[in-house]
Design an enzyme around this catalytic site. Structure first.
Site, mmCIF file in Angstrom:
data_model
loop_
_atom_site.group_PDB
_atom_site.id
_atom_site.type_symbol
_atom_site.label_atom_id
_atom_site.label_comp_id
_atom_site.label_asym_id
_atom_site.label_seq_id
_atom_site.Cartn_x
_atom_site.Cartn_y
_atom_site.Cartn_z
ATOM 1 N N THR A 50 74.339 83.232 -31.946
ATOM 2 C CA THR A 50 75.040 82.974 -30.089
ATOM 3 C C THR A 50 74.625 83.713 -29.250
ATOM 4 O OG1 THR A 50 76.651 82.379 -31.926
ATOM 5 C CG2 THR A 50 77.793 82.130 -29.808
ATOM 6 N N SER A 87 71.444 83.340 -37.319
ATOM 7 C CA SER A 87 71.191 84.469 -38.280
ATOM 8 C C SER A 87 71.677 84.041 -39.856
ATOM 9 C CB SER A 87 72.198 85.562 -37.619
ATOM 10 O OG SER A 87 73.394 85.431 -37.981
#
Length: 355
Positions: A50, A87
């Site tokens: 992000t 991730s």
């Protein structure tokens, strides 16, 4: 690889040409511009997440820096892209690749003053603790992430990026192991965990607290980690791949937990070690205990943690290993690496008490 701006590239030449003028200028009260000072050098290893995300998709480190030109007043920056994904899709190989890239830089680029890793918030604590155990450096090594995309309301990506960079150029950050810098706090890799879905205050070091804070553009430290890490760690990722890491699995204890999952982890997934996210008293469910004991008899190491976010697990003795106060996900990382060294229960228990 990222290069300095044209202005930065001409600094040394310009000031050598005007050395005498510069001395006179400073003698009468002038100051050298920030972009022409001898700044520390930080290498950034980017994995996506992000912190690199916008409504239009993930962007490169170079694009982030272009959007935050003030960071060039903090450090000379070099960047290396490891990957650019969320991730939650990362595997052990990507973590190894990141560690190898940092270690290679440590050995081949001595002029680098600090390291920074950008990653998604979901796995920030995982990569931080992994690097804490395998990378050999006494330089600042800082991981950072974000909860909210760039260019969105109350985004934290820019602030966390800058704060991490500030920490990476702070000499006092060296020798403290890997640090996770988020929400104006400096956390130790071993203790920090993410607890909330989207709030920017999601990360906490529950049992022990943060190591320091970012305030007024500076990093301030108030304590240091005591468990072994980085330079003092016994673990190494030299010449290994994800396929070389022993299989380990995490199993959750809950009302009427099925013994079938324990058997599947051992017989189907070929796990050499199990971490049990047990009840608060560090007890596996009664239905899980017989297959756990059977697995232990067959040489599988069984680590007892707890399914809460904090608290220390007392040593239960044979055949179990206490996770100490590690979260199940951190215990899984340590168990996996411990199994590359030994499969002796007592030796692994000692590792959990030292790391």
């Amino acid at each position: 690889m990222m290069t300095a701006t044209p202005i930065q590239q001409t600094c040394s030449r310009m000031w050598s040409w005007l050395a005498l003028a510069a001395v006179i200028f400073m003698a009468i009260g002038g100051t050298v511009p920030a972009w022409c000072q001898d700044l520390p050098t930080v290498k950034i290893f980017a994995t996506g997440g992000t912190i690199a995300n916008t409504p239009d998709g993930r962007i490169s480190v170079e694009a982030i820096i272009e959007a935050l030109p003030d960071v060039l007043d903090i450090a000379e920056l070099v960047a290396e892209d490891i990957t650019r994904v969320g991730s939650s899709t990362l595997g052990w190989q990507e973590l190894i690749d990141t560690a190898v890239a940092i270690q290679r830089t440590e050995e081949e680029e001595p002029d680098i003053d600090g390291y920074m890793v950008t990653i998604g918030s979901n796995a920030a604590e995982d990569i931080a603790y992994f690097l804490n155990l395998v990378v050999k450096t006494s330089k600042p090594l800082v991981v950072t992430a974000a909860q909210r995309q760039r260019e969105t309301l109350s985004e934290d990506a820019s602030r966390n990026f800058i704060d991490a960079l500030i920490t990476a150029v702070t000499p006092e950050a060296g020798g403290k192991g890997v640090l996770l810098v988020v929400n104006e706090l400096i956390h130790p890799a071993r203790e920090v965990t993410k607890n909330v879905f989207s709030r920017v205050d999601t990360w906490e070091s529950l049992d022990t607290g943060a190591l320091g804070i970012i305030s007024g553009g500076k990093a301030y430290f108030y304590r240091s980690p005591l468990r072994l890490h980085t330079m003092d760690s016994m673990f190494s990722i030299a010449n290994i791949t994800a396929e070389d890491l022993p299989g380990t699995e995490i199993l959750y204890s809950y009302t009427d937990a099925s013994p079938a999952l324990v058997k599947a982890a051992v017989n189907e997934a070929n796990a050499k070690g199990l971490v049990i996210a047990a009840f608060g008293t560090a007890s596996a469910h009664g239905g899980q205990r017989p297959p756990l004991l059977e697995a232990a008899d067959d040489g599988v190491l069984v680590v007892l943690g707890n399914r809460g976010s904090s608290g220390r697990v007392a040593d239960r003795g044979e055949p179990y290993i206490s996770a100490d106060n590690l979260t199940p996900q951190k215990a899984n990382t340590l168990l996996k690496l411990a199994l590359t060294v030994t499969n002796d229960r007592e030796e692994v228990q000692e590792i959990f008490y030292k790391y």
